[in-house]
Each structure stands twice: as structure tokens, then as C-alpha cells.
Design a protein around this motif. Structure first.
Motif, PDB file in Angstrom:
ATOM      1  N   ALA A 157       4.322  11.415  -8.821  1.00 44.69           N
ATOM      2  CA  ALA A 157       3.174  10.752  -9.413  1.00 44.69           C
ATOM      3  C   ALA A 157       3.084   8.971  -9.040  1.00 44.69           C
ATOM      4  O   ALA A 157       2.070   8.607  -8.679  1.00 44.69           O
ATOM      5  CB  ALA A 157       3.304  10.882 -10.944  1.00 44.69           C
ATOM      6  N   LEU A 158       4.240   8.413  -9.169  1.00 43.74           N
ATOM      7  CA  LEU A 158       4.316   7.054  -8.638  1.00 43.74           C
ATOM      8  C   LEU A 158       4.104   6.598  -7.510  1.00 43.74           C
ATOM      9  O   LEU A 158       3.446   5.858  -6.865  1.00 43.74           O
ATOM     10  CB  LEU A 158       5.527   6.478  -9.394  1.00 43.74           C
ATOM     11  CG  LEU A 158       5.927   6.512 -10.735  1.00 43.74           C
ATOM     12  CD1 LEU A 158       7.454   5.879 -10.943  1.00 43.74           C
ATOM     13  CD2 LEU A 158       4.779   5.099 -11.443  1.00 43.74           C
ATOM     14  N   ALA A 159       4.501   7.486  -6.487  1.00 37.56           N
ATOM     15  CA  ALA A 159       3.950   7.385  -5.198  1.00 37.56           C
ATOM     16  C   ALA A 159       2.690   7.338  -4.727  1.00 37.56           C
ATOM     17  O   ALA A 159       2.226   6.845  -3.967  1.00 37.56           O
ATOM     18  CB  ALA A 159       5.010   8.322  -4.362  1.00 37.56           C
ATOM     19  N   MET A 160       2.097   8.542  -5.322  1.00 37.08           N
ATOM     20  CA  MET A 160       0.643   8.518  -4.934  1.00 37.08           C
ATOM     21  C   MET A 160      -0.243   7.743  -5.757  1.00 37.08           C
ATOM     22  O   MET A 160      -1.075   6.960  -5.038  1.00 37.08           O
ATOM     23  CB  MET A 160       0.170   9.879  -5.902  1.00 37.08           C
ATOM     24  CG  MET A 160       0.759  11.180  -5.000  1.00 37.08           C
ATOM     25  SD  MET A 160       0.058  12.838  -5.763  1.00 37.08           S
ATOM     26  CE  MET A 160      -1.698  12.525  -5.339  1.00 37.08           C
ATOM     27  N   ILE A 217      -4.808   0.170  -5.191  1.00 34.54           N
ATOM     28  CA  ILE A 217      -4.725  -0.435  -6.341  1.00 34.54           C
ATOM     29  C   ILE A 217      -4.258  -2.232  -6.080  1.00 34.54           C
ATOM     30  O   ILE A 217      -3.571  -2.466  -5.194  1.00 34.54           O
ATOM     31  CB  ILE A 217      -3.633   0.195  -7.347  1.00 34.54           C
ATOM     32  CG1 ILE A 217      -2.314   0.158  -6.694  1.00 34.54           C
ATOM     33  CG2 ILE A 217      -4.005   1.544  -7.734  1.00 34.54           C
ATOM     34  CD1 ILE A 217      -1.213   0.444  -7.727  1.00 34.54           C
ATOM     35  N   ILE A 218      -4.619  -2.794  -7.190  1.00 34.64           N
ATOM     36  CA  ILE A 218      -4.370  -4.300  -7.112  1.00 34.64           C
ATOM     37  C   ILE A 218      -2.821  -4.481  -7.228  1.00 34.64           C
ATOM     38  O   ILE A 218      -2.252  -3.909  -8.138  1.00 34.64           O
ATOM     39  CB  ILE A 218      -4.970  -5.120  -8.452  1.00 34.64           C
ATOM     40  CG1 ILE A 218      -6.378  -4.803  -8.004  1.00 34.64           C
ATOM     41  CG2 ILE A 218      -4.638  -6.567  -8.241  1.00 34.64           C
ATOM     42  CD1 ILE A 218      -7.401  -5.579  -9.366  1.00 34.64           C
ATOM     43  N   ALA A 219      -2.270  -5.465  -6.669  1.00 38.18           N
ATOM     44  CA  ALA A 219      -0.966  -5.683  -6.469  1.00 38.18           C
ATOM     45  C   ALA A 219       0.035  -4.663  -6.206  1.00 38.18           C
ATOM     46  O   ALA A 219       1.064  -4.471  -7.021  1.00 38.18           O
ATOM     47  CB  ALA A 219      -0.404  -6.301  -7.958  1.00 38.18           C
ATOM     48  N   ARG A 220      -0.307  -3.952  -5.469  1.00 37.91           N
ATOM     49  CA  ARG A 220       0.349  -2.845  -4.935  1.00 37.91           C
ATOM     50  C   ARG A 220       1.834  -2.858  -4.495  1.00 37.91           C
ATOM     51  O   ARG A 220       2.749  -2.273  -4.878  1.00 37.91           O
ATOM     52  CB  ARG A 220      -0.229  -1.967  -3.793  1.00 37.91           C
ATOM     53  CG  ARG A 220       0.460  -0.431  -3.296  1.00 37.91           C
ATOM     54  CD  ARG A 220      -0.486   0.153  -2.471  1.00 37.91           C
ATOM     55  NE  ARG A 220      -0.601  -0.526  -1.335  1.00 37.91           N
ATOM     56  CZ  ARG A 220      -1.319  -0.100  -0.349  1.00 37.91           C
ATOM     57  NH1 ARG A 220      -2.071   0.790  -0.269  1.00 37.91           N
ATOM     58  NH2 ARG A 220      -1.661  -0.830   0.975  1.00 37.91           N
ATOM     59  N   GLY A 221       2.015  -3.982  -3.597  1.00 40.80           N
ATOM     60  CA  GLY A 221       3.336  -4.412  -3.140  1.00 40.80           C
ATOM     61  C   GLY A 221       4.160  -4.728  -4.246  1.00 40.80           C
ATOM     62  O   GLY A 221       5.512  -4.697  -4.438  1.00 40.80           O
ATOM     63  N   TYR A 222       3.905  -5.464  -5.222  1.00 41.60           N
ATOM     64  CA  TYR A 222       4.666  -6.167  -6.500  1.00 41.60           C
ATOM     65  C   TYR A 222       5.121  -4.965  -7.475  1.00 41.60           C
ATOM     66  O   TYR A 222       6.186  -4.818  -7.960  1.00 41.60           O
ATOM     67  CB  TYR A 222       3.410  -6.948  -7.076  1.00 41.60           C
ATOM     68  CG  TYR A 222       4.143  -7.426  -8.598  1.00 41.60           C
ATOM     69  CD1 TYR A 222       5.330  -8.305  -8.693  1.00 41.60           C
ATOM     70  CD2 TYR A 222       3.706  -7.065  -9.694  1.00 41.60           C
ATOM     71  CE1 TYR A 222       5.837  -8.731  -9.851  1.00 41.60           C
ATOM     72  CE2 TYR A 222       4.248  -7.324 -10.908  1.00 41.60           C
ATOM     73  CZ  TYR A 222       5.381  -8.278 -11.070  1.00 41.60           C
ATOM     74  OH  TYR A 222       5.979  -8.411 -12.210  1.00 41.60           O
ATOM     75  N   LEU A 223       4.110  -4.043  -7.508  1.00 41.12           N
ATOM     76  CA  LEU A 223       4.361  -2.957  -8.196  1.00 41.12           C
ATOM     77  C   LEU A 223       5.352  -1.995  -7.745  1.00 41.12           C
ATOM     78  O   LEU A 223       6.242  -1.495  -8.517  1.00 41.12           O
ATOM     79  CB  LEU A 223       2.867  -2.092  -8.678  1.00 41.12           C
ATOM     80  CG  LEU A 223       1.798  -2.696  -9.545  1.00 41.12           C
ATOM     81  CD1 LEU A 223       0.639  -1.790  -9.642  1.00 41.12           C
ATOM     82  CD2 LEU A 223       2.436  -2.983 -10.956  1.00 41.12           C
ATOM     83  N   ARG A 224       5.398  -1.937  -6.444  1.00 39.74           N
ATOM     84  CA  ARG A 224       6.512  -1.081  -5.914  1.00 39.74           C
ATOM     85  C   ARG A 224       7.799  -1.766  -6.091  1.00 39.74           C
ATOM     86  O   ARG A 224       8.921  -1.156  -6.207  1.00 39.74           O
ATOM     87  CB  ARG A 224       6.017  -0.948  -4.268  1.00 39.74           C
ATOM     88  CG  ARG A 224       5.066  -0.250  -3.858  1.00 39.74           C
ATOM     89  CD  ARG A 224       5.032  -0.119  -2.362  1.00 39.74           C
ATOM     90  NE  ARG A 224       3.735   0.960  -1.827  1.00 39.74           N
ATOM     91  CZ  ARG A 224       3.422   1.013  -0.606  1.00 39.74           C
ATOM     92  NH1 ARG A 224       3.874   0.471   0.326  1.00 39.74           N
ATOM     93  NH2 ARG A 224       2.538   1.743  -0.479  1.00 39.74           N
ATOM     94  N   SER A 225       7.902  -3.078  -6.043  1.00 36.34           N
ATOM     95  CA  SER A 225       9.136  -3.941  -6.301  1.00 36.34           C
ATOM     96  C   SER A 225       9.603  -3.637  -7.660  1.00 36.34           C
ATOM     97  O   SER A 225      10.748  -3.339  -7.765  1.00 36.34           O
ATOM     98  CB  SER A 225       8.866  -5.321  -6.093  1.00 36.34           C
ATOM     99  OG  SER A 225       8.406  -5.418  -4.557  1.00 36.34           O
ATOM    100  N   THR A 280      10.785   7.590  -5.774  1.00 39.11           N
ATOM    101  CA  THR A 280       9.279   6.967  -5.351  1.00 39.11           C
ATOM    102  C   THR A 280       9.474   6.613  -3.785  1.00 39.11           C
ATOM    103  O   THR A 280       8.362   6.886  -3.158  1.00 39.11           O
ATOM    104  CB  THR A 280       8.765   5.941  -6.369  1.00 39.11           C
ATOM    105  OG1 THR A 280       9.029   6.396  -7.569  1.00 39.11           O
ATOM    106  CG2 THR A 280       7.613   5.413  -6.107  1.00 39.11           C
ATOM    107  N   VAL A 281      10.228   5.659  -3.565  1.00 34.99           N
ATOM    108  CA  VAL A 281      10.170   5.162  -2.220  1.00 34.99           C
ATOM    109  C   VAL A 281      10.362   6.460  -1.238  1.00 34.99           C
ATOM    110  O   VAL A 281       9.566   6.209  -0.160  1.00 34.99           O
ATOM    111  CB  VAL A 281      11.527   4.230  -1.949  1.00 34.99           C
ATOM    112  CG1 VAL A 281      11.597   3.964  -0.631  1.00 34.99           C
ATOM    113  CG2 VAL A 281      11.218   3.033  -2.892  1.00 34.99           C
TER     114      VAL A 281
END
Length: 295
Positions: A93-96, A102-110, A176-177
């Protein structure tokens, strides 16, 4: 990169001589094979740091007579199933979400991956404070909503599940990664073809995303299940197997025997855990790989 040279039989042959693999083989033998074989031997002895007496299978017989071992075995399997199952569902779910626009996708991944980098013991101590039945922030927050919080770590019916939820919080970032890597590897042509055929979001997920992300799912299930069966540090940091034996796992039972000075008995427990992981994980891995091969 050096390419593989074809042989007379049409099969590729590595350009590197076999002795190139010798250093890795030596390291593997010293750090894995030798300790493993030594464990099998010492599990058949009553040993200390200075001597060992061969006693056959007595350690195994005594280990299985431990009154709380059955509870530990059940807890270990339940813990592994809960944590691996939730990591698969939440990781997908988080990976999708994190591969969408979405906004700030890279930050949310971190943010999602950050708990993986934190010390397990530190996480355990932190959540022990947060889950305190009367002074913890979680129950205090629930009290503001008019809800009486449970005894997360002091209720025998909840302790194991509470630790499992913390384990999921800490480890879902890795799942998720892995799923993100699997999702971005799916060719866009499949989604374009599905769109032309009139497929909606649910059909895309069910017939494109889910089947083609099966290698990632197999990896997450295998790693999470092995980690769940081996779990010790988070259990010990949060409950030490308590209250009573309610959250004991095989690993914590082994450690308690080691603390008591029963080194041979604890070594036998390690062998039992090793065999248990093999019995449960190998068939699951074979099943998942067979499914992949039939695609």
C-alpha cells in the motif's frame, strides 16, 4: 563488465577462474559453516568455556521438557505470521502511494524508511515508555478521546501483539522499498494496454500490479518471516518475554537458558530454532519461486 564466454555445448562459461571465488568461500566457511557445525556438536555436550562432556541428545530432551517451550513455539509462529503479513499488505500500500504523483514524494519515502535505520533496542525502549498503561502518551491520548487505553505490554493477551505492531512499524520501510523497486520495474506498456481495454484502478492492481510484483512479494515474505521467527531483541527490550511467559519466543527461551548457565541446553535450543526456520521457510520459498517460474 566481462561477458561470459560460450562453450562448445552452447552454455555460457565465466571468464573468471574458479579460484577468484576462494576468498569468499573462506570467509563463508569461517563465519558461517564452522560456527554452525560447532553448534551442532556442542548441542550434544554439557560445556563450559574450559571443557565439554558429550551427553548425546540429553540437551534436546530437556529442552523440549521446558514447560514454557510450547508457548514459546506458538508465540514465535504467531509473531512471524502477523509481522510478515502486515509488512506485505502495508508495504504494498505504501509503495503504491509513494510511486504515485503526490507532493513531497521523496521526503515521504525517507520518512517511511527512517525507522529501519533506528536501533531496535532504542525503538523498544521508546515504545515501552509510550505504551505505559497509566503514564504512556498513547493511553493519555486515548483518554482525551474518552477511551480507556489497554495495558499494551502488561496484559498477557496483548503483549505479544503489541510488540508485533512495533516490529511492523520499524520494518515496514524495508518492505516498502522492496515493493517500490518492484513496481517501478513493471513496464508501462502493461498499464497502457489495460487502459485501452477499459480497466479501472482496481483491475489494474488485480491483474497487472499484483501478479507482476510477485518477485517483490516473495522477497518481503521470506525476509519478514525469517526475521519474525528469529526475533529476540525487540521482545527482550520491551517485555523480556513477559508478563509471565506470554510473549516468550524460542529465541528468548534460549537466552534465558544461557543466562542461567545452561550453555549446552541453550545451544541445543539454537539448533532447534535453526531447524524450525528451515522447516517453515524452505517450503514457503520453494512455493513462491515455483509460482514465479510458472508465469
Amino acid at each position: 563488465m566481462a561477458a561470459a564466454a560460450p562453450t562448445s555445448h552452447g552454455k555460457s562459461r565465466s571468464l573468471y577462474p574458479g579460484w577468484f571465488f576462494l576468498p569468499a568461500a573462506v570467509i563463508y566457511a569461517v563465519l558461517f559453516l564452522a560456527p554452525t557445525l560447532s553448534s551442532f556438536y556442542y548441542s550434544l555436550t554439557r560445556w563450559t568455556l574450559f571443557n565439554a562432556t558429550f551427553i548425546g541428545l540429553d540437551n534436546f530432551v530437556q529442552f523440549f521438557r521446558e514447560p514454557f517451550l510450547v508457548q514459546g513455539l506458538i508465540n514465535t509462529v504467531v509473531y512471524a505470521v502477523i509481522t510478515s503479513g502486515l509488512k506485505v499488505v502495508l508495504g504494498m500500500a505504501l509503495a503504491m502511494l509513494l510511486t504515485s504523483n503526490i507532493i513531497a514524494r521523496g521526503y515521504l519515502r525517507s520518512v517511511v524508511f527512517f525507522p529501519v535505520l533506528v536501533s531496535t533496542v532504542g525503538v523498544g525502549i521508546t515504545f515501552t515508555v509510550l505504551m505505559h498503561p497509566t503514564q504512556g502518551m498513547i493511553n493519555e491520548g486515548l483518554a482525551l478521546l474518552g477511551i480507556k487505553g489497554p495495558g499494551w505490554l502488561v496484559d498477557p493477551k496483548l503483549a505479544l501483539f503489541s510488540v508485533a505492531l512495533v516490529d511492523v512499524w520499524k520494518g515496514v520501510g524495508l518492505a516498502t522499498v522492496i515493493y517500490i523497486a518492484g513496481l517501478v520495474a513493471i513496464p508501462k506498456d502493461y498499464y497502457e494496454a489495460a487502459r485501452i481495454d477499459g480497466a479501472g484502478p482496481w483491475q489494474n492492481f488485480l491483474y497487472v500490479t499484483l501478479p507482476l510484483s510477485r518477485p517483490a512479494t516473495a522477497t518481503v515474505i521470506t525476509l519478514s518471516f525469517i526475521g519474525g521467527l528469529r526475533t529476540f531483541d525487540l521482545i527482550w527490550a520491551m517485555t523480556k518475554g513477559g508478563p509471565g511467559f506470554a510473549s516468550d519466543t524460542v529465541a528468548s527461551v534460549i537466552y534465558k537458558q544461557y543466562q542461567a548457565g545452561f550453555y549446552g541446553l541453550s545451544t541445543a535450543g539454537n539448533v532447534v530454532l535453526f531447524i524450525l526456520i528451515g522447516i517453515l521457510v524452505v517450503p514457503i520459498t520453494m512455493f513462491l519461486n515455483r509460482k514465479q517460474g510458472h508465469e
